[in-house]
Write a protein that holds these residues in place. Structure first.
Motif, PDB file in Angstrom:
ATOM      1  N   PHE A  17       0.825  -1.213   0.000  1.00  0.00           N
ATOM      2  CA  PHE A  17       0.000   0.000   0.000  1.00  0.00           C
ATOM      3  C   PHE A  17       0.857   1.259   0.000  1.00  0.00           C
ATOM      4  O   PHE A  17       0.602   2.209  -0.749  1.00  0.00           O
ATOM      5  N   TYR A  18       1.894   1.302   0.828  1.00  0.00           N
ATOM      6  CA  TYR A  18       2.706   2.509   0.940  1.00  0.00           C
ATOM      7  C   TYR A  18       3.617   2.739  -0.268  1.00  0.00           C
ATOM      8  O   TYR A  18       4.306   3.758  -0.338  1.00  0.00           O
ATOM      9  N   GLY A  19       3.593   1.827  -1.214  1.00  0.00           N
ATOM     10  CA  GLY A  19       4.303   2.046  -2.464  1.00  0.00           C
ATOM     11  C   GLY A  19       3.456   2.757  -3.502  1.00  0.00           C
ATOM     12  O   GLY A  19       3.945   3.070  -4.601  1.00  0.00           O
ATOM     13  N   LEU A  20       2.203   3.049  -3.174  1.00  0.00           N
ATOM     14  CA  LEU A  20       1.297   3.704  -4.122  1.00  0.00           C
ATOM     15  C   LEU A  20       1.485   5.219  -4.098  1.00  0.00           C
ATOM     16  O   LEU A  20       2.272   5.758  -3.317  1.00  0.00           O
ATOM     17  N   ARG A  21       0.742   5.927  -4.925  1.00  0.00           N
ATOM     18  CA  ARG A  21       0.881   7.376  -5.059  1.00  0.00           C
ATOM     19  C   ARG A  21       0.544   8.097  -3.762  1.00  0.00           C
ATOM     20  O   ARG A  21      -0.355   7.679  -3.013  1.00  0.00           O
ATOM     21  N   GLU A  22       1.228   9.193  -3.521  1.00  0.00           N
ATOM     22  CA  GLU A  22       1.061   9.929  -2.280  1.00  0.00           C
ATOM     23  C   GLU A  22      -0.354  10.466  -2.127  1.00  0.00           C
ATOM     24  O   GLU A  22      -0.937  10.430  -1.045  1.00  0.00           O
ATOM     25  N   GLY A  23      -0.941  10.987  -3.209  1.00  0.00           N
ATOM     26  CA  GLY A  23      -2.304  11.513  -3.139  1.00  0.00           C
ATOM     27  C   GLY A  23      -3.305  10.441  -2.755  1.00  0.00           C
ATOM     28  O   GLY A  23      -4.243  10.690  -1.990  1.00  0.00           O
ATOM     29  N   LEU A  24      -3.124   9.236  -3.282  1.00  0.00           N
ATOM     30  CA  LEU A  24      -4.005   8.113  -2.926  1.00  0.00           C
ATOM     31  C   LEU A  24      -3.885   7.814  -1.439  1.00  0.00           C
ATOM     32  O   LEU A  24      -4.902   7.604  -0.755  1.00  0.00           O
ATOM     33  N   ILE A  25      -2.652   7.785  -0.932  1.00  0.00           N
ATOM     34  CA  ILE A  25      -2.445   7.497   0.490  1.00  0.00           C
ATOM     35  C   ILE A  25      -3.124   8.558   1.349  1.00  0.00           C
ATOM     36  O   ILE A  25      -3.775   8.252   2.357  1.00  0.00           O
ATOM     37  N   GLU A  26      -3.028   9.825   0.956  1.00  0.00           N
ATOM     38  CA  GLU A  26      -3.662  10.901   1.715  1.00  0.00           C
ATOM     39  C   GLU A  26      -5.178  10.751   1.730  1.00  0.00           C
ATOM     40  O   GLU A  26      -5.828  10.920   2.767  1.00  0.00           O
ATOM     41  N   ARG A  27      -5.761  10.441   0.556  1.00  0.00           N
ATOM     42  CA  ARG A  27      -7.227  10.280   0.491  1.00  0.00           C
ATOM     43  C   ARG A  27      -7.677   9.062   1.287  1.00  0.00           C
ATOM     44  O   ARG A  27      -8.752   9.068   1.901  1.00  0.00           O
ATOM     45  N   PHE A  28      -6.858   8.031   1.312  1.00  0.00           N
ATOM     46  CA  PHE A  28      -7.181   6.835   2.094  1.00  0.00           C
ATOM     47  C   PHE A  28      -7.248   7.172   3.573  1.00  0.00           C
ATOM     48  O   PHE A  28      -8.198   6.804   4.270  1.00  0.00           O
ATOM     49  N   TYR A  29      -6.235   7.879   4.085  1.00  0.00           N
ATOM     50  CA  TYR A  29      -6.228   8.243   5.495  1.00  0.00           C
ATOM     51  C   TYR A  29      -7.387   9.168   5.838  1.00  0.00           C
ATOM     52  O   TYR A  29      -7.946   9.111   6.942  1.00  0.00           O
ATOM     53  N   ALA A  30      -7.764  10.023   4.888  1.00  0.00           N
ATOM     54  CA  ALA A  30      -8.878  10.938   5.123  1.00  0.00           C
ATOM     55  C   ALA A  30     -10.228  10.245   4.988  1.00  0.00           C
ATOM     56  O   ALA A  30     -11.268  10.858   5.240  1.00  0.00           O
ATOM     57  N   GLY A  31     -10.225   8.959   4.615  1.00  0.00           N
ATOM     58  CA  GLY A  31     -11.476   8.216   4.461  1.00  0.00           C
ATOM     59  C   GLY A  31     -12.242   8.603   3.214  1.00  0.00           C
ATOM     60  O   GLY A  31     -13.458   8.407   3.143  1.00  0.00           O
ATOM     61  N   ARG A  32     -11.521   9.113   2.194  1.00  0.00           N
ATOM     62  CA  ARG A  32     -12.196   9.560   0.977  1.00  0.00           C
ATOM     63  C   ARG A  32     -11.532   8.985  -0.280  1.00  0.00           C
ATOM     64  O   ARG A  32     -11.233   9.730  -1.227  1.00  0.00           O
ATOM     65  N   PRO A  33     -11.278   7.677  -0.328  1.00  0.00           N
ATOM     66  CA  PRO A  33     -10.677   7.122  -1.549  1.00  0.00           C
ATOM     67  C   PRO A  33     -11.645   7.222  -2.720  1.00  0.00           C
ATOM     68  O   PRO A  33     -12.852   7.004  -2.566  1.00  0.00           O
ATOM     69  N   THR A  34     -11.129   7.591  -3.892  1.00  0.00           N
ATOM     70  CA  THR A  34     -11.960   7.670  -5.091  1.00  0.00           C
ATOM     71  C   THR A  34     -12.145   6.269  -5.680  1.00  0.00           C
ATOM     72  O   THR A  34     -11.486   5.305  -5.263  1.00  0.00           O
ATOM     73  N   LEU A  35     -13.023   6.181  -6.681  1.00  0.00           N
ATOM     74  CA  LEU A  35     -13.219   4.902  -7.361  1.00  0.00           C
ATOM     75  C   LEU A  35     -11.913   4.449  -8.004  1.00  0.00           C
ATOM     76  O   LEU A  35     -11.566   3.261  -7.964  1.00  0.00           O
ATOM     77  N   ALA A  36     -11.168   5.397  -8.576  1.00  0.00           N
ATOM     78  CA  ALA A  36      -9.878   5.059  -9.178  1.00  0.00           C
ATOM     79  C   ALA A  36      -8.889   4.592  -8.110  1.00  0.00           C
ATOM     80  O   ALA A  36      -8.096   3.670  -8.349  1.00  0.00           O
ATOM     81  N   ASP A  37      -8.918   5.216  -6.936  1.00  0.00           N
ATOM     82  CA  ASP A  37      -8.048   4.784  -5.838  1.00  0.00           C
ATOM     83  C   ASP A  37      -8.354   3.345  -5.452  1.00  0.00           C
ATOM     84  O   ASP A  37      -7.435   2.533  -5.244  1.00  0.00           O
ATOM     85  N   LYS A  38      -9.623   3.021  -5.331  1.00  0.00           N
ATOM     86  CA  LYS A  38     -10.009   1.668  -4.938  1.00  0.00           C
ATOM     87  C   LYS A  38      -9.542   0.648  -5.971  1.00  0.00           C
ATOM     88  O   LYS A  38      -9.036  -0.428  -5.614  1.00  0.00           O
ATOM     89  N   ALA A  39      -9.701   1.008  -7.245  1.00  0.00           N
ATOM     90  CA  ALA A  39      -9.266   0.099  -8.304  1.00  0.00           C
ATOM     91  C   ALA A  39      -7.754  -0.100  -8.245  1.00  0.00           C
ATOM     92  O   ALA A  39      -7.256  -1.227  -8.420  1.00  0.00           O
ATOM     93  N   ARG A  40      -7.016   0.974  -7.972  1.00  0.00           N
ATOM     94  CA  ARG A  40      -5.564   0.868  -7.922  1.00  0.00           C
ATOM     95  C   ARG A  40      -5.116   0.034  -6.723  1.00  0.00           C
ATOM     96  O   ARG A  40      -4.160  -0.756  -6.818  1.00  0.00           O
ATOM     97  N   ILE A  41      -5.782   0.175  -5.597  1.00  0.00           N
ATOM     98  CA  ILE A  41      -5.425  -0.597  -4.404  1.00  0.00           C
ATOM     99  C   ILE A  41      -5.596  -2.091  -4.654  1.00  0.00           C
ATOM    100  O   ILE A  41      -4.792  -2.916  -4.194  1.00  0.00           O
ATOM    101  N   LEU A  42      -6.628  -2.442  -5.420  1.00  0.00           N
ATOM    102  CA  LEU A  42      -6.927  -3.855  -5.660  1.00  0.00           C
ATOM    103  C   LEU A  42      -6.226  -4.413  -6.890  1.00  0.00           C
ATOM    104  O   LEU A  42      -6.241  -5.626  -7.116  1.00  0.00           O
ATOM    105  N   ALA A  43      -5.631  -3.535  -7.726  1.00  0.00           N
ATOM    106  CA  ALA A  43      -5.024  -3.983  -8.979  1.00  0.00           C
ATOM    107  C   ALA A  43      -3.742  -4.769  -8.723  1.00  0.00           C
ATOM    108  O   ALA A  43      -3.072  -4.600  -7.694  1.00  0.00           O
ATOM    109  N   GLY A  44      -3.400  -5.625  -9.683  1.00  0.00           N
ATOM    110  CA  GLY A  44      -2.144  -6.360  -9.614  1.00  0.00           C
ATOM    111  C   GLY A  44      -2.236  -7.600  -8.746  1.00  0.00           C
ATOM    112  O   GLY A  44      -3.300  -7.995  -8.261  1.00  0.00           O
ATOM    113  N   LYS A  45      -1.081  -8.205  -8.531  1.00  0.00           N
ATOM    114  CA  LYS A  45      -1.012  -9.423  -7.735  1.00  0.00           C
ATOM    115  C   LYS A  45      -1.270  -9.086  -6.271  1.00  0.00           C
ATOM    116  O   LYS A  45      -0.552  -8.278  -5.687  1.00  0.00           O
ATOM    117  N   PRO A  46      -2.271  -9.689  -5.660  1.00  0.00           N
ATOM    118  CA  PRO A  46      -2.567  -9.356  -4.264  1.00  0.00           C
ATOM    119  C   PRO A  46      -1.503  -9.904  -3.322  1.00  0.00           C
ATOM    120  O   PRO A  46      -0.906 -10.949  -3.592  1.00  0.00           O
TER     121      PRO A  46
END
Length: 380
Positions: A338-367
């Motif tokens: 998770f902490y290897g992802l984009r800084e803006g995504l990490i900020e929105r995650f902590y603020a409890g406001r992940p976008t649809l694109a953020d959610k897709a990026r968090i789940l993308a790739g090999k889990p």
């Protein structure tokens, strides 16, 4: 005693809400009843800059004890500095603001025996009348929610020489992984003073302070820090939400008071941070222009609980993957990815406001967890 509003429990949500309510209604008579020896207890409440609005930053500023412009994370595979401001309130700074506020009376060592919609009965036999009663006595388990645990022990220490930290270390996960996901959290308060906290994302709530203190002292020694004085100890067990039926939770909460803070299950599901939701609660209470009654404010808080729970569906799913799909000693892999992802995504995650694109990026790739187990965690 007669008040317009009383808060039972002098924790973070109660104190912030009392301050904002008094600012919005200068003529209101407000009281806080705390069972312990002092309101605000013995805590450090941290938050990221984007977690709250510019307006909230303005009124929180007098209570902010420390602010840093960056934050650091350390994992076995990499170390990263994030350019996100980080700050904290302490029990001392919050307590000072409440005690200095006109129109707010504080009653400490005054446990409450019974709560009614229009007042309190104290254990010493006293009675309190109030049109609006808030219940901020902390988290209570509910059949409407399944939880994991974030448990920690922190030592605020004075070192014999400068520790060399320039920014908080939000997670140092290079420590041995035991009892779930384990990491060290560091807040540098001065060149020689630092809060060293060992934290676990664990399936159980048992806490062994002596063991954790030994671990902390070992960590300090490994970094070359000689502890001269332990200034303060802080420990706790916080809920991490795996599932939540918000409507069932609200039905189960007694109608004799307005539940706030952890009592209303208002906290970040993944991190356990409670300050941003407490700020939201305080703002909603202050913005209410209708009658100041228990019934009216219950409607205000019910709306917050339901809307927050709906917004956090994705975050609770991630918790289920962390606690149910990952082997305890390998949970760090989830955070490392998770902490290897984009800084803006990490900020929105902590603020409890992940976008649809953020959610897709968090789940993308090999889990970082077995795919079969991950699929089993999707439905709440």
């Amino acid at each position: 005693m007669n008040f317009d509003a009383v808060f039972v429990g002098g924790g973070l949500a109660s104190c912030l809400s009392a301050l904002r309510l008094r600012a919005a209604r200068p003529d209101a008579r407000i009281a806080i009843f705390e069972a312990g020896p002092a309101i605000c207890g013995n805590h450090t409440w941290s938050f990221h800059g984007p977690d709250v609005s510019a307006e909230a930053h303005g009124w929180l500023a007098p209570m902010v004890a420390h602010r840093w412009e960056r934050q650091h994370v350390i994992f076995p595979r990499y170390s990263r500095m994030l350019e996100t401001p980080y700050m904290c309130l302490t029990s001392e700074t919050l307590r000072a603001q409440v005690r200095a506020a006109e129109g707010i009376e504080v009653f400490e060592s005054r446990p409450v025996a019974a709560i009614a919609a229009e007042g309190l009965t104290l254990e010493d036999g006293g009675s309190v009348a109030a049109a609006c009663v808030f219940d901020g006595r902390g988290f209570a388990p509910s059949p409407a929610s399944e939880i994991g645990f974030q448990k920690f022990l922190g030592l605020e220490v004075e070192c014999a020489a400068p520790h060399g930290l320039e920014a908080p270390v939000i997670m140092d996960a290079t420590v041995p992984q035991r009892d779930g996901y384990c990491f060290i959290y560091l807040l540098p308060f001065s060149p020689t003073r630092v809060l060293i906290e060992e934290t676990y994302y664990s399936d159980g709530h048992d806490l062994s302070p002596q063991v954790l203190e030994e671990n902390i002292r070992g960590y300090a020694a490994a970094r070359g820090w000689q502890i001269e004085t332990v200034v303060r100890r802080e420990q706790g067990v916080l809920p991490i939400a795996l599932t939540l039926d918000a409507e069932a939770l609200w039905r189960d909460l007694p109608g004799t008071a307005v539940p706030i803070g952890l009592r209303a299950h208002l906290f970040h599901p993944v991190t356990g941070y409670s300050l941003p939701t407490a700020v939201d609660t305080a703002g909603r209470i202050a913005a209410h222009t209708g009658p100041l009654t228990t019934g009216a404010l219950r409607a205000v808080l019910q709306a917050q609980v339901i809307s927050t729970a709906g917004r956090n569906v994705f975050l609770r799913m991630l918790n289920r993957m962390l606690f149910r799909a990952a082997e305890p000693e390998k949970r760090y892999l989830v955070l490392q990815r998770f902490y290897g992802l984009r800084e803006g995504l990490i900020e929105r995650f902590y603020a409890g406001r992940p976008t649809l694109a953020d959610k897709a990026r968090i789940l993308a790739g090999k889990p970082p967890v077995p795919i079969g187990k991950a699929m089993g965690c999707i439905r709440e």
